[in-house]
Design an enzyme around this catalytic site. Structure first.
Site, PDB file in Angstrom:
ATOM      1  N   THR A  28       0.843  -1.187   0.000  1.00 35.79           N
ATOM      2  CA  THR A  28       0.000   0.000   0.000  1.00 35.79           C
ATOM      3  C   THR A  28       0.882   1.242   0.000  1.00 35.79           C
ATOM      4  O   THR A  28       1.935   1.261   0.639  1.00 35.79           O
ATOM      5  CB  THR A  28      -0.902   0.001   1.241  1.00 35.79           C
ATOM      6  OG1 THR A  28      -1.780  -1.133   1.172  1.00 35.79           O
ATOM      7  CG2 THR A  28      -1.742   1.269   1.326  1.00 35.79           C
ATOM      8  N   GLY A  29       0.473   2.268  -0.716  1.00 39.77           N
ATOM      9  CA  GLY A  29       1.218   3.523  -0.699  1.00 39.77           C
ATOM     10  C   GLY A  29       1.580   3.994  -2.093  1.00 39.77           C
ATOM     11  O   GLY A  29       1.323   3.325  -3.100  1.00 39.77           O
ATOM     12  N   SER A  30       2.207   5.166  -2.150  1.00 40.99           N
ATOM     13  CA  SER A  30       2.431   5.844  -3.420  1.00 40.99           C
ATOM     14  C   SER A  30       3.448   5.152  -4.308  1.00 40.99           C
ATOM     15  O   SER A  30       3.374   5.260  -5.539  1.00 40.99           O
ATOM     16  CB  SER A  30       2.867   7.298  -3.167  1.00 40.99           C
ATOM     17  OG  SER A  30       4.019   7.342  -2.346  1.00 40.99           O
ATOM     18  N   GLY A  84       6.163  -0.419  -0.032  1.00 39.19           N
ATOM     19  CA  GLY A  84       6.951   0.784   0.186  1.00 39.19           C
ATOM     20  C   GLY A  84       7.369   0.929   1.629  1.00 39.19           C
ATOM     21  O   GLY A  84       7.175   0.037   2.456  1.00 39.19           O
ATOM     22  N   ALA A  85       7.968   2.076   1.942  1.00 38.42           N
ATOM     23  CA  ALA A  85       8.384   2.377   3.308  1.00 38.42           C
ATOM     24  C   ALA A  85       8.452   3.886   3.474  1.00 38.42           C
ATOM     25  O   ALA A  85       8.642   4.629   2.507  1.00 38.42           O
ATOM     26  CB  ALA A  85       9.742   1.750   3.612  1.00 38.42           C
ATOM     27  N   ASP A  86       8.289   4.322   4.710  1.00 36.58           N
ATOM     28  CA  ASP A  86       8.419   5.747   5.013  1.00 36.58           C
ATOM     29  C   ASP A  86       9.866   6.112   5.334  1.00 36.58           C
ATOM     30  O   ASP A  86      10.292   7.232   5.079  1.00 36.58           O
ATOM     31  CB  ASP A  86       7.498   6.117   6.174  1.00 36.58           C
ATOM     32  CG  ASP A  86       6.042   5.866   5.831  1.00 36.58           C
ATOM     33  OD1 ASP A  86       5.549   6.493   4.882  1.00 36.58           O
ATOM     34  OD2 ASP A  86       5.403   5.023   6.486  1.00 36.58           O
ATOM     35  N   GLY A  98       2.633   5.052   7.245  1.00 38.72           N
ATOM     36  CA  GLY A  98       2.124   6.374   6.898  1.00 38.72           C
ATOM     37  C   GLY A  98       0.792   6.308   6.172  1.00 38.72           C
ATOM     38  O   GLY A  98      -0.036   7.206   6.291  1.00 38.72           O
ATOM     39  N   GLU A 105       0.162  -5.021   6.334  1.00 38.18           N
ATOM     40  CA  GLU A 105       1.459  -5.051   5.652  1.00 38.18           C
ATOM     41  C   GLU A 105       2.452  -5.954   6.388  1.00 38.18           C
ATOM     42  O   GLU A 105       3.190  -6.718   5.757  1.00 38.18           O
ATOM     43  CB  GLU A 105       2.025  -3.638   5.541  1.00 38.18           C
ATOM     44  CG  GLU A 105       1.306  -2.771   4.516  1.00 38.18           C
ATOM     45  CD  GLU A 105       1.764  -1.328   4.531  1.00 38.18           C
ATOM     46  OE1 GLU A 105       1.585  -0.649   3.514  1.00 38.18           O
ATOM     47  OE2 GLU A 105       2.288  -0.861   5.566  1.00 38.18           O
ATOM     48  N   LYS A 123      13.640   8.452   1.034  1.00 33.40           N
ATOM     49  CA  LYS A 123      13.257   7.578   2.144  1.00 33.40           C
ATOM     50  C   LYS A 123      14.468   6.928   2.826  1.00 33.40           C
ATOM     51  O   LYS A 123      14.319   6.278   3.862  1.00 33.40           O
ATOM     52  CB  LYS A 123      12.303   6.471   1.642  1.00 33.40           C
ATOM     53  CG  LYS A 123      11.037   7.012   0.991  1.00 33.40           C
ATOM     54  CD  LYS A 123      10.185   7.780   1.973  1.00 33.40           C
ATOM     55  CE  LYS A 123       9.028   8.517   1.316  1.00 33.40           C
ATOM     56  NZ  LYS A 123       8.275   7.790   0.348  1.00 33.40           N
TER      57      LYS A 123
END
Length: 225
Positions: A28-30, A84-86, A98, A105, A123
């Site tokens: 999940t995420g951009s 992904g990751a922040d 985030g 996840e 990141k």
């Protein structure tokens, strides 16, 4: 924007690692978004995979791009997960959450043979902690947990929606975004948070990532722990 291009490059590079017949964890995420879109393109070209999404949002995207979906009940062992990751440190320890999907996840990552982390160059950090650490909690325990987190030296803040109401995860829980500053010992903090009754999950992902693919201007860099 440069970081959007880096995200797309990383996501597309990760999608190329998926093989025919794989069970694929869909993050999940951009940045994970671009991987899911790229996988959808490969499916249209004949790739046979089944996806396990980490959020309602990702499930909707996967269906829209034509990726068949399944569940952990049907396939409790996942071949590869792309997420992904922040923040990512040199040991490939991560801060995630985030986007609010940290619990699912982490479950999906833990069930995967390989977890591929995708990110833009912003990141990558020398030490985790600039990004507030998300902690998913049950609302009943909020005040108790806030006090315990403050005692660890952090400033917790309840995540809210634009109208001011508490943000709720896909699991119906609340999130505290906790500003610790630089994390001297992420594994120790992970254990302390996990031991708190009422904490459902936290956003420290330690020992889960196999490789990170990081977009850097005109190339994708591969990082390993």
């Amino acid at each position: 924007m440069a970081n959007a291009e880096e995200k797309e490059a990383a996501g597309r590079a990760a999608a190329k690692l998926v093989r025919d017949g794989n069970i694929v964890g869909l993050g999940t995420g951009s940045t994970a978004y671009f991987a899911v879109v790229a996988l959808g393109e490969r499916v249209k070209s004949g790739l046979r995979i089944i996806g396990i999404p980490t959020s309602v949002q990702t499930a909707d995207l996967a269906r829209a791009v034509g990726i068949p979906l399944t569940t952990l009940d049907e396939h409790p062992e996942i071949d590869i997960t792309i997420d992904g990751a922040d923040e990512i440190d040199p040991q490939l320890r991560l801060i995630k959450g985030g986007g609010g999907a940290l619990l699912r996840e982490k479950v999906v990552a833990s069930a995967s043979k390989r977890m591929i982390v995708v990110a833009d160059s912003g990141k990558i950090v020398p030490v985790l902690g600039k990004f507030p650490l998300p902690v998913e909690i049950i609302s009943f325990a909020r005040t108790v947990i806030e006090r315990k987190i403050v005692s660890l030296g952090a400033s917790p803040k309840l995540r809210t929606r634009p109208d001011g109401s508490p943000y709720l995860t896909d699991n119906g829980n609340q999130i505290l975004d906790c500003s610790f500053g630089k994390l001297a010992d992420p594994p120790a903090l992970a254990r302390q948070l996990s031991d708190m009754p009422g904490v459902v999950e936290h956003g420290l992902f330690i020992g889960l990532a196999s490789v990170a693919l990081v977009g850097r201007r005109d190339r994708v860099e591969e990082l390993r722990p």
